[in-house]
Design an enzyme around this catalytic site. Structure first.
Site, PDB file in Angstrom:
ATOM      1  N   LYS A 131       3.135   3.313   7.265  1.00  0.00           N
ATOM      2  CA  LYS A 131       4.047   2.236   6.844  1.00  0.00           C
ATOM      3  C   LYS A 131       5.133   2.795   5.911  1.00  0.00           C
ATOM      4  O   LYS A 131       6.285   2.375   5.977  1.00  0.00           O
ATOM      5  CB  LYS A 131       3.276   1.099   6.148  1.00  0.00           C
ATOM      6  CG  LYS A 131       2.338   0.305   7.035  1.00  0.00           C
ATOM      7  CD  LYS A 131       3.011  -0.487   8.144  1.00  0.00           C
ATOM      8  CE  LYS A 131       3.798  -1.683   7.663  1.00  0.00           C
ATOM      9  NZ  LYS A 131       4.256  -2.532   8.804  1.00  0.00           N
ATOM     10  N   GLU A 141       0.823  -1.224   0.000  1.00  0.00           N
ATOM     11  CA  GLU A 141       0.000   0.000   0.000  1.00  0.00           C
ATOM     12  C   GLU A 141       0.852   1.268   0.000  1.00  0.00           C
ATOM     13  O   GLU A 141       0.355   2.344  -0.299  1.00  0.00           O
ATOM     14  CB  GLU A 141      -0.957   0.002   1.193  1.00  0.00           C
ATOM     15  CG  GLU A 141      -1.902  -1.183   1.163  1.00  0.00           C
ATOM     16  CD  GLU A 141      -3.150  -1.003   2.013  1.00  0.00           C
ATOM     17  OE1 GLU A 141      -3.408   0.105   2.488  1.00  0.00           O
ATOM     18  OE2 GLU A 141      -3.866  -2.005   2.180  1.00  0.00           O
TER      19      GLU A 141
HETATM   20  P1  NAD Z   1      -2.400  -7.892  12.910  1.00  0.00           P
HETATM   21  O1  NAD Z   1      -3.172  -6.646  13.168  1.00  0.00           O
HETATM   22  O2  NAD Z   1      -3.121  -9.180  12.759  1.00  0.00           O
HETATM   23  O3  NAD Z   1      -1.334  -8.116  14.080  1.00  0.00           O
HETATM   24  C1  NAD Z   1      -0.561  -7.060  14.602  1.00  0.00           C
HETATM   25  C2  NAD Z   1       0.137  -7.569  15.861  1.00  0.00           C
HETATM   26  O4  NAD Z   1       0.949  -6.498  16.355  1.00  0.00           O
HETATM   27  C3  NAD Z   1      -0.819  -7.967  16.987  1.00  0.00           C
HETATM   28  O5  NAD Z   1      -0.392  -9.174  17.580  1.00  0.00           O
HETATM   29  C4  NAD Z   1      -0.713  -6.807  17.973  1.00  0.00           C
HETATM   30  O6  NAD Z   1      -0.950  -7.193  19.324  1.00  0.00           O
HETATM   31  C5  NAD Z   1       0.725  -6.354  17.752  1.00  0.00           C
HETATM   32  N1  NAD Z   1       0.907  -4.942  18.119  1.00  0.00           N
HETATM   33  C6  NAD Z   1       0.164  -3.878  17.700  1.00  0.00           C
HETATM   34  N2  NAD Z   1       0.614  -2.748  18.277  1.00  0.00           N
HETATM   35  C7  NAD Z   1       1.681  -3.102  19.046  1.00  0.00           C
HETATM   36  C8  NAD Z   1       2.570  -2.370  19.881  1.00  0.00           C
HETATM   37  N3  NAD Z   1       2.443  -1.043  20.052  1.00  0.00           N
HETATM   38  N4  NAD Z   1       3.575  -3.032  20.498  1.00  0.00           N
HETATM   39  C9  NAD Z   1       3.714  -4.375  20.331  1.00  0.00           C
HETATM   40  N5  NAD Z   1       2.876  -5.124  19.588  1.00  0.00           N
HETATM   41  C10 NAD Z   1       1.871  -4.490  18.943  1.00  0.00           C
HETATM   42  O7  NAD Z   1      -1.500  -7.574  11.649  1.00  0.00           O
HETATM   43  P2  NAD Z   1      -1.106  -8.502  10.402  1.00  0.00           P
HETATM   44  O8  NAD Z   1      -2.183  -8.433   9.400  1.00  0.00           O
HETATM   45  O9  NAD Z   1      -0.642  -9.807  10.901  1.00  0.00           O
HETATM   46  O10 NAD Z   1       0.140  -7.670   9.821  1.00  0.00           O
HETATM   47  C11 NAD Z   1       1.441  -7.876  10.337  1.00  0.00           C
HETATM   48  C12 NAD Z   1       2.404  -6.960   9.616  1.00  0.00           C
HETATM   49  O11 NAD Z   1       2.402  -7.266   8.222  1.00  0.00           O
HETATM   50  C13 NAD Z   1       2.066  -5.485   9.726  1.00  0.00           C
HETATM   51  O12 NAD Z   1       3.258  -4.766   9.868  1.00  0.00           O
HETATM   52  C14 NAD Z   1       1.390  -5.148   8.406  1.00  0.00           C
HETATM   53  O13 NAD Z   1       1.598  -3.803   8.055  1.00  0.00           O
HETATM   54  C15 NAD Z   1       2.120  -6.084   7.464  1.00  0.00           C
HETATM   55  N6  NAD Z   1       1.354  -6.527   6.277  1.00  0.00           N
HETATM   56  C16 NAD Z   1       0.114  -7.068   6.425  1.00  0.00           C
HETATM   57  C17 NAD Z   1      -0.566  -7.546   5.301  1.00  0.00           C
HETATM   58  C18 NAD Z   1      -1.931  -8.186   5.412  1.00  0.00           C
HETATM   59  O14 NAD Z   1      -2.529  -8.506   4.392  1.00  0.00           O
HETATM   60  N7  NAD Z   1      -2.459  -8.419   6.608  1.00  0.00           N
HETATM   61  C19 NAD Z   1       0.030  -7.448   4.037  1.00  0.00           C
HETATM   62  C20 NAD Z   1       1.299  -6.845   3.921  1.00  0.00           C
HETATM   63  C21 NAD Z   1       1.959  -6.412   5.065  1.00  0.00           C
HETATM   64  O1  DAU Z   2      -2.269  -4.777   0.550  1.00  0.00           O
HETATM   65  C1  DAU Z   2      -1.778  -5.156   1.806  1.00  0.00           C
HETATM   66  C2  DAU Z   2      -2.736  -4.689   2.882  1.00  0.00           C
HETATM   67  O2  DAU Z   2      -3.886  -5.530   2.811  1.00  0.00           O
HETATM   68  C3  DAU Z   2      -2.127  -4.743   4.283  1.00  0.00           C
HETATM   69  O3  DAU Z   2      -1.043  -3.874   4.351  1.00  0.00           O
HETATM   70  C4  DAU Z   2      -3.177  -4.370   5.347  1.00  0.00           C
HETATM   71  O4  DAU Z   2      -2.632  -4.511   6.641  1.00  0.00           O
HETATM   72  C5  DAU Z   2      -4.353  -5.314   5.192  1.00  0.00           C
HETATM   73  O5  DAU Z   2      -5.368  -4.978   6.111  1.00  0.00           O
HETATM   74  C6  DAU Z   2      -4.894  -5.269   3.764  1.00  0.00           C
HETATM   75  O6  DAU Z   2      -5.505  -3.987   3.488  1.00  0.00           O
HETATM   76  P1  DAU Z   2      -6.882  -3.834   2.665  1.00  0.00           P
HETATM   77  O7  DAU Z   2      -7.503  -2.557   3.016  1.00  0.00           O
HETATM   78  O8  DAU Z   2      -6.659  -4.128   1.221  1.00  0.00           O
HETATM   79  O9  DAU Z   2      -7.693  -5.091   3.293  1.00  0.00           O
HETATM   80  P2  DAU Z   2      -9.214  -5.217   3.751  1.00  0.00           P
HETATM   81  O10 DAU Z   2      -9.471  -6.667   4.033  1.00  0.00           O
HETATM   82  O11 DAU Z   2      -9.582  -4.235   4.803  1.00  0.00           O
HETATM   83  O12 DAU Z   2     -10.018  -4.828   2.421  1.00  0.00           O
HETATM   84  C7  DAU Z   2      -9.854  -5.563   1.221  1.00  0.00           C
HETATM   85  C8  DAU Z   2     -10.748  -4.916   0.161  1.00  0.00           C
HETATM   86  O13 DAU Z   2     -12.120  -5.130   0.527  1.00  0.00           O
HETATM   87  C9  DAU Z   2     -10.593  -3.418   0.053  1.00  0.00           C
HETATM   88  O14 DAU Z   2     -10.791  -3.035  -1.304  1.00  0.00           O
HETATM   89  C10 DAU Z   2     -11.720  -2.849   0.922  1.00  0.00           C
HETATM   90  C11 DAU Z   2     -12.809  -3.874   0.735  1.00  0.00           C
HETATM   91  N1  DAU Z   2     -13.721  -4.096   1.876  1.00  0.00           N
HETATM   92  C12 DAU Z   2     -13.179  -4.283   3.109  1.00  0.00           C
HETATM   93  C13 DAU Z   2     -13.988  -4.535   4.196  1.00  0.00           C
HETATM   94  C14 DAU Z   2     -13.402  -4.716   5.581  1.00  0.00           C
HETATM   95  C15 DAU Z   2     -15.090  -4.175   1.668  1.00  0.00           C
HETATM   96  O15 DAU Z   2     -15.575  -4.030   0.517  1.00  0.00           O
HETATM   97  N2  DAU Z   2     -15.891  -4.433   2.745  1.00  0.00           N
HETATM   98  C16 DAU Z   2     -15.407  -4.604   4.007  1.00  0.00           C
HETATM   99  O16 DAU Z   2     -16.198  -4.819   4.971  1.00  0.00           O
END
Ligand code: NAD
Ligand code: DAU
Length: 352
Positions: free
Chosen positions: A162, A134
């Site tokens: 980020k 993102e």
């Molecule tokens: P998540 O929200 O599921 O987990 C985040 C974790 O960080 C939790 O266990 C929370 O307790 C911990 N945390 C939050 N604030 C904290 C603090 N101040 N101190 C210590 N711990 C803290 O997140 P996720 O989806 O597993 O994402 C993990 C990482 O990967 C993030 O850095 C996110 O930006 C990155 N990322 C996520 C996605 C995705 O699709 N979910 C994609 C690309 C990158």
């Molecule tokens: O691209 C990587 C990112 O993907 C990570 O860095 C983020 O931590 C992770 O949360 C995710 O972000 P998105 O915003 O893409 O994910 P989310 O699941 O929130 O939404 C996916 C798509 O669906 C987005 O286009 C928004 C849409 N959406 C989301 C929700 C929660 C809906 O249409 N309805 C919903 O209720």
């Protein structure tokens, strides 16, 4: 070789998969899971490895420099894999400061603690920042992809935080010689995903016959990657990535939200014994997300070419596995969607 690695955010969605992989694959490493256990962190995600001799959990907040520096002095990590973050875009729109505190300040605290600990001997050390696609902004629906050199252009408070933390990671490399590596990954899906995010939210709502909220017209596109493939990529990059480099990670798997939700509905109809098309009737179009990025798509050819990683699962197969996990783990969902999350959810949808 013996090593101590601090993994931050290990109780969250992706972090728990990374911790599990490292604890099981590297018995010679000491894995320290450092997590504040916010609403998104859940130690239940790691019950299978909690008693492993090479695993330790430390509850700590990365926004508190004194505590982080004391933990670094105590455990003397050789490596840090930093995933702790506020991760949900919608929450960043309602409370941007939480994202600045954790994602920007928290990352700087970890960088500084690592630099102080390693300043006499940087060789053999590694600070790995797990980041997001993102930061690159949004693509048109024109077949182009984000590459590692795409200019940063974040739009949401989440992606801006980020992007800022990525810049600090590079600044610590360029200024102090900190050995760093960054990866920018696309949307993950799989087990233990907090049900505020689209896929687990939709699975849960379909199961309970509640409306499935699709933002705007549902034409936004995301590139979905199975979370265990992301964990494998992190393993490869942590061990073999080039110092100071960035690697894009993606699934080469683009779906509009509409198509994704229709596919999920048909899988769930089959699994729940409903007639085909029944769950799709729950689809409800709601007010669009502010600043909603149209399309993300990752070119991960550098990672594939240089380090030999590639995604292992087809999307349909990964989604089936994910749905099966959620249906078999209803108690996990029920526990984390009670209390604070319930209030957040009701607030979100009363506004849409
Ligand atoms: P998540 O929200 O599921 O987990 C985040 C974790 O960080 C939790 O266990 C929370 O307790 C911990 N945390 C939050 N604030 C904290 C603090 N101040 N101190 C210590 N711990 C803290 O997140 P996720 O989806 O597993 O994402 C993990 C990482 O990967 C993030 O850095 C996110 O930006 C990155 N990322 C996520 C996605 C995705 O699709 N979910 C994609 C690309 C990158
Ligand atoms: O691209 C990587 C990112 O993907 C990570 O860095 C983020 O931590 C992770 O949360 C995710 O972000 P998105 O915003 O893409 O994910 P989310 O699941 O929130 O939404 C996916 C798509 O669906 C987005 O286009 C928004 C849409 N959406 C989301 C929700 C929660 C809906 O249409 N309805 C919903 O209720």
């Amino acid at each position: 070789m013996k090593k101590t690695i601090i993994i931050t955010g290990g109780a969250g969605f992706i972090g728990s998969h990374v911790v599990r992989l490292f604890v099981n694959k590297y018995p010679e490493y000491q894995i320290v899971n450092l997590d504040a256990l916010t609403y998104a962190g859940n130690l239940e995600n790691l019950t299978d490895v909690a008693k492993s001799p090479n695993y330790t959990f430390v509850k700590a907040d990365i926004t508190d420099y004194e505590t982080i520096s004391a933990i670094f002095a105590q455990y003397k990590p050789d490596g840090v894999i930093h995933l702790a973050a506020e991760s949900h875009v919608d929450r960043s729109i309602t409370d941007p400061f939480a994202f600045i505190r954790t994602n920007v300040m928290g990352t700087c605290n970890l960088l500084h603690a690592a630099k102080e600990l390693w300043k006499e001997q940087m060789e053999g050390k590694r600070f790995y920042h797990v980041s997001t696609d993102e930061v690159y902004g949004a693509l048109e629906n024109d077949g182009t992809f984000f590459v590692e050199t795409t200019k940063y252009d974040p739009h949401s408070p989440y992606s801006a935080s980020k992007a800022s933390s990525d810049h600090f990671v590079r600044a610590y490399h360029d200024t102090y010689g900190l050995p760093v590596v960054i990866s920018n990954c696309s949307n993950n899906y799989g087990s233990h995903h907090f049900p505020e995010k689209l896929i687990p939210l939709a699975i849960n709502n379909i199961k309970h016959k509640r409306p499935i909220p699709i933002y705007g017209k549902g034409e936004n596109i995301r590139d979905w990657l199975f979370v265990e493939d992301h964990a494998r990529a992190i393993d490869v990059i942590f061990h073999s990535g080039k110092n100071g480099d960035t690697y894009n990670i993606g699934g080469n798997n683009e779906w509009t939200n509409n198509d994704l939700i229709h596919l999920l509905c048909s899988i769930m109809d089959r699994k729940l014994g409903r007639t085909d098309g029944e769950s799709a009737k729950l689809i409800t179009y709601v007010t669009d997300r502010a600043g909603h990025d149209l399309r993300y798509a990752i070119d991960s050819s550098k990672l594939q070419r240089e380090l030999g990683w590639k995604p292992s699962l087809q999307f349909e197969e990964g989604l089936e596995k994910t749905v099966d996990w959620y249906l078999a783990n209803e108690a996990w969902v029920d526990r984390i969607t009670s209390g604070e999350y319930q209030q957040y959810y009701e607030q979100q949808y009363s506004n849409r």
